[in-house]
Design a protein around this motif. Structure first.
Motif, mmCIF file in Angstrom:
data_model
loop_
_atom_site.group_PDB
_atom_site.id
_atom_site.type_symbol
_atom_site.label_atom_id
_atom_site.label_comp_id
_atom_site.label_asym_id
_atom_site.label_seq_id
_atom_site.Cartn_x
_atom_site.Cartn_y
_atom_site.Cartn_z
ATOM 1 N N GLN A 94 0.770 -0.999 -0.090
ATOM 2 C CA GLN A 94 0.042 -0.025 0.064
ATOM 3 C C GLN A 94 1.112 1.569 0.195
ATOM 4 O O GLN A 94 0.433 2.049 -0.525
ATOM 5 C CB GLN A 94 -0.899 0.218 1.088
ATOM 6 N N LYS A 97 2.073 1.543 -3.108
ATOM 7 C CA LYS A 97 1.403 2.533 -4.424
ATOM 8 C C LYS A 97 0.715 3.636 -4.396
ATOM 9 O O LYS A 97 0.840 4.593 -4.864
ATOM 10 C CB LYS A 97 -0.479 1.621 -3.945
ATOM 11 N N LEU A 98 1.339 4.037 -2.762
ATOM 12 C CA LEU A 98 1.039 5.821 -2.433
ATOM 13 C C LEU A 98 2.037 6.126 -2.811
ATOM 14 O O LEU A 98 1.556 7.734 -3.635
ATOM 15 C CB LEU A 98 0.457 5.871 -0.896
ATOM 16 N N GLN A 99 3.224 5.882 -3.107
ATOM 17 C CA GLN A 99 4.494 6.569 -3.443
ATOM 18 C C GLN A 99 4.529 6.571 -4.909
ATOM 19 O O GLN A 99 4.160 7.992 -5.433
ATOM 20 C CB GLN A 99 5.645 5.528 -2.738
ATOM 21 N N GLN A 100 3.771 5.714 -6.103
ATOM 22 C CA GLN A 100 3.929 5.630 -6.973
ATOM 23 C C GLN A 100 2.881 7.137 -7.040
ATOM 24 O O GLN A 100 2.602 7.576 -8.498
ATOM 25 C CB GLN A 100 3.163 3.944 -7.843
ATOM 26 N N PHE A 101 1.295 6.854 -6.699
ATOM 27 C CA PHE A 101 0.766 8.287 -6.696
ATOM 28 C C PHE A 101 0.888 9.424 -6.818
ATOM 29 O O PHE A 101 0.779 10.063 -7.868
ATOM 30 C CB PHE A 101 -0.290 7.245 -5.967
ATOM 31 N N VAL A 102 1.667 9.177 -5.633
ATOM 32 C CA VAL A 102 2.385 10.860 -5.582
ATOM 33 C C VAL A 102 3.179 11.123 -6.690
ATOM 34 O O VAL A 102 3.200 11.988 -6.917
ATOM 35 C CB VAL A 102 3.346 10.426 -3.797
ATOM 36 N N ALA A 104 3.927 9.640 -9.714
ATOM 37 C CA ALA A 104 2.838 10.066 -10.987
ATOM 38 C C ALA A 104 2.563 11.038 -11.113
ATOM 39 O O ALA A 104 2.533 11.945 -11.537
ATOM 40 C CB ALA A 104 1.937 9.057 -11.029
ATOM 41 N N ASP A 105 1.724 11.483 -9.910
ATOM 42 C CA ASP A 105 0.901 13.295 -9.542
ATOM 43 C C ASP A 105 2.344 14.281 -9.974
ATOM 44 O O ASP A 105 1.456 15.429 -10.415
ATOM 45 C CB ASP A 105 0.694 13.443 -8.144
#
Length: 107
Positions: A94, A97-102, A104-105
């Protein structure tokens, strides 16, 4: 409850008051009276909580003079640590995934 009844570690840790007792007893041995002075509950309630912790093997007790004194016995907490370790992979996933999301943003 019979004298032979033992509480498991998870049941003993389910109560926030008992968890705070363990923190209190982590670095020192204390009497029931001293523990009672730290909480807005009766001596009888403190004694019942200590009984559960004792039956789960999380505290040891010994009589010194007229006082019963308690201290933390951390070994049974290894069962909790091992159980939680099983779920670390899910937390790591998790967080990844959060790191990838941040990240990517940010692009």
């Amino acid at each position: 409850m019979t004298a032979a009844h033992h509480h498991d570690v998870f049941q003993a840790l389910a109560d926030p008051t008992r968890r705070s007792f363990l923190k209190l007893l982590a670095d020192k041995e204390m009497s029931i009276a001293a523990i009672t002075n730290e909480y807005p509950i009766t001596r009888t309630a403190v004694n019942k909580h200590l009984q559960v912790l004792s039956e789960a093997g999380l505290v040891t007790k010994g009589k010194i003079g007229r006082e019963m004194r308690y201290k933390l016995k951390p070994a049974p907490l290894l069962e909790v640590k091992d159980w939680l370790a099983f779920f670390e992979i899910y937390w790591d996933e998790q967080l990844d995934k959060l790191q990838q999301f941040v990240e990517a943003d940010d692009e």
